[in-house]
Design a protein around this motif. Sequence first.
Motif, PDB file in Angstrom:
ATOM      1  N   THR A 122      16.102  53.656  47.945  1.00  0.00           N
ATOM      2  CA  THR A 122      16.094  53.349  46.508  1.00  0.00           C
ATOM      3  C   THR A 122      17.483  53.083  45.939  1.00  0.00           C
ATOM      4  OG1 THR A 122      16.344  55.683  45.882  1.00  0.00           O
ATOM      5  CG2 THR A 122      14.087  54.875  46.250  1.00  0.00           C
ATOM      6  N   GLN A 123      18.526  53.435  46.697  1.00  0.00           N
ATOM      7  CA  GLN A 123      19.920  53.338  46.246  1.00  0.00           C
ATOM      8  C   GLN A 123      20.195  54.224  45.031  1.00  0.00           C
ATOM      9  OE1 GLN A 123      22.446  51.839  47.973  1.00  0.00           O
ATOM     10  NE2 GLN A 123      20.806  51.685  49.489  1.00  0.00           N
ATOM     11  N   ALA A 124      19.334  55.204  44.808  1.00  0.00           N
ATOM     12  CA  ALA A 124      19.534  56.199  43.757  1.00  0.00           C
ATOM     13  C   ALA A 124      19.931  57.531  44.396  1.00  0.00           C
ATOM     14  CB  ALA A 124      18.255  56.375  42.942  1.00  0.00           C
ATOM     15  N   SER A 125      20.456  58.431  43.586  1.00  0.00           N
ATOM     16  CA  SER A 125      20.735  59.779  44.087  1.00  0.00           C
ATOM     17  C   SER A 125      19.436  60.423  44.548  1.00  0.00           C
ATOM     18  CB  SER A 125      21.368  60.632  42.985  1.00  0.00           C
ATOM     19  OG  SER A 125      22.608  60.089  42.580  1.00  0.00           O
ATOM     20  N   TRP A 126      19.548  61.279  45.537  1.00  0.00           N
ATOM     21  CA  TRP A 126      18.364  62.035  45.951  1.00  0.00           C
ATOM     22  C   TRP A 126      17.889  62.892  44.778  1.00  0.00           C
ATOM     23  CZ3 TRP A 126      16.245  60.568  50.354  1.00  0.00           C
ATOM     24  CH2 TRP A 126      17.055  60.021  51.352  1.00  0.00           C
ATOM     25  N   PRO A 127      16.596  63.182  44.675  1.00  0.00           N
ATOM     26  CA  PRO A 127      16.120  64.065  43.603  1.00  0.00           C
ATOM     27  C   PRO A 127      16.836  65.414  43.634  1.00  0.00           C
ATOM     28  CG  PRO A 127      14.269  63.014  44.718  1.00  0.00           C
ATOM     29  CD  PRO A 127      15.487  62.690  45.526  1.00  0.00           C
ATOM     30  N   ALA A 128      17.083  65.956  42.465  1.00  0.00           N
ATOM     31  CA  ALA A 128      17.714  67.273  42.385  1.00  0.00           C
ATOM     32  C   ALA A 128      16.825  68.320  43.057  1.00  0.00           C
ATOM     33  CB  ALA A 128      17.952  67.646  40.927  1.00  0.00           C
ATOM     34  N   MET A 129      17.462  69.332  43.629  1.00  0.00           N
ATOM     35  CA  MET A 129      16.699  70.400  44.259  1.00  0.00           C
ATOM     36  C   MET A 129      16.048  71.272  43.180  1.00  0.00           C
ATOM     37  SD  MET A 129      17.898  73.211  47.126  1.00  0.00           S
ATOM     38  CE  MET A 129      18.722  71.923  48.069  1.00  0.00           C
ATOM     39  N   PRO A 130      14.725  71.408  43.190  1.00  0.00           N
ATOM     40  CA  PRO A 130      14.059  72.217  42.160  1.00  0.00           C
ATOM     41  C   PRO A 130      14.473  73.682  42.228  1.00  0.00           C
ATOM     42  CG  PRO A 130      12.477  70.854  43.374  1.00  0.00           C
ATOM     43  CD  PRO A 130      13.771  70.803  44.124  1.00  0.00           C
ATOM     44  N   ALA A 131      14.396  74.350  41.105  1.00  0.00           N
ATOM     45  CA  ALA A 131      14.731  75.772  41.060  1.00  0.00           C
ATOM     46  C   ALA A 131      13.853  76.580  42.007  1.00  0.00           C
ATOM     47  CB  ALA A 131      14.594  76.294  39.630  1.00  0.00           C
ATOM     48  N   SER A 132      12.583  76.187  42.144  1.00  0.00           N
ATOM     49  CA  SER A 132      11.681  76.920  43.038  1.00  0.00           C
ATOM     50  C   SER A 132      12.152  76.838  44.483  1.00  0.00           C
ATOM     51  CB  SER A 132      10.255  76.369  42.927  1.00  0.00           C
ATOM     52  OG  SER A 132      10.184  75.025  43.387  1.00  0.00           O
ATOM     53  N   PHE A 133      12.657  75.676  44.905  1.00  0.00           N
ATOM     54  CA  PHE A 133      13.163  75.496  46.265  1.00  0.00           C
ATOM     55  C   PHE A 133      14.416  76.346  46.472  1.00  0.00           C
ATOM     56  CE2 PHE A 133      11.451  71.189  47.956  1.00  0.00           C
ATOM     57  CZ  PHE A 133      10.231  71.385  47.341  1.00  0.00           C
ATOM     58  N   LEU A 134      15.324  76.272  45.503  1.00  0.00           N
ATOM     59  CA  LEU A 134      16.592  76.986  45.631  1.00  0.00           C
ATOM     60  C   LEU A 134      16.364  78.497  45.666  1.00  0.00           C
ATOM     61  CD1 LEU A 134      19.662  76.784  45.725  1.00  0.00           C
ATOM     62  CD2 LEU A 134      19.671  76.819  43.221  1.00  0.00           C
ATOM     63  N   THR A 135      15.499  78.981  44.789  1.00  0.00           N
ATOM     64  CA  THR A 135      15.227  80.420  44.745  1.00  0.00           C
ATOM     65  C   THR A 135      14.604  80.903  46.047  1.00  0.00           C
ATOM     66  OG1 THR A 135      14.928  80.369  42.348  1.00  0.00           O
ATOM     67  CG2 THR A 135      13.978  82.236  43.526  1.00  0.00           C
ATOM     68  N   LEU A 136      13.629  80.162  46.563  1.00  0.00           N
ATOM     69  CA  LEU A 136      12.983  80.538  47.818  1.00  0.00           C
ATOM     70  C   LEU A 136      13.980  80.564  48.964  1.00  0.00           C
ATOM     71  CD1 LEU A 136      10.591  81.026  49.730  1.00  0.00           C
ATOM     72  CD2 LEU A 136      10.212  78.548  49.743  1.00  0.00           C
ATOM     73  N   SER A 137      14.776  79.522  49.099  1.00  0.00           N
ATOM     74  CA  SER A 137      15.697  79.441  50.236  1.00  0.00           C
ATOM     75  C   SER A 137      16.749  80.537  50.178  1.00  0.00           C
ATOM     76  CB  SER A 137      16.362  78.068  50.285  1.00  0.00           C
ATOM     77  OG  SER A 137      17.116  77.808  49.119  1.00  0.00           O
TER      78      SER A 137
END
Length: 213
Positions: free
Chosen positions: A85-100
């Motif tokens: 897409t030549q766009a930035s990757w989607p931001a990491m959701p808070a749910s992903f960050l909290t889980l990891s």
Amino acid sequence: MSLDLFGNITPIETALAGVSLLKEFALKNEAILLADLATIVTQAPFRHMVTPSGFAMSVAMTNCGELGWVTDRQGYRYTQLDPLTQASWPAMPASFLTLSRAAAFTAGYADFTPDACLINRYQTGARMGLHQDKNERDFTQPIVSVSLGVPAMFQFGGFKRADKALSFPLYHGDVVVWGGDARLRYHGILPLKANVHPALGKVRINLTFRKAG
């Protein structure tokens, strides 16, 4: 950091030194994880990337976070932009960050903050050959791998591709964390067997969190 969102922490089963298996660790927040996953995929669709040798991967991939892992004829690397897409990757959701971060903390890594999440979609027959995660800059940081959907057979080998691998099943909600002496072990997924999960159908989704930059 607080682990309140995860309630009672599932006991860790150690498969190998430096490898922690957290059974059903991601189940408590399944609904928000799947909703956030759907949003990511609308912005950065799954695609079958091509290896440097010219073969299309059987696993479909995308990414979220500051960096995304890609492969093409030029090699393996992290990029800030999605080449599709030549766009930035989607931001990491808070749910992903909290889980990891909670999973890493439970496995003994208190300061893990990933900047990349590789998202792999396995369909029946798809596999991931034995490989090392070595495109990152800091090998003192662990890898956190979340399994969603149908079961898969995970392989953990040694430090050479030909070393004998230990296999164990991963189910919906299981999280594997590895680091320390195990950080550069070869690992992979055997061909996915036909199965159906009530939330994800016939597929397995793997979220792999890394500190890449």
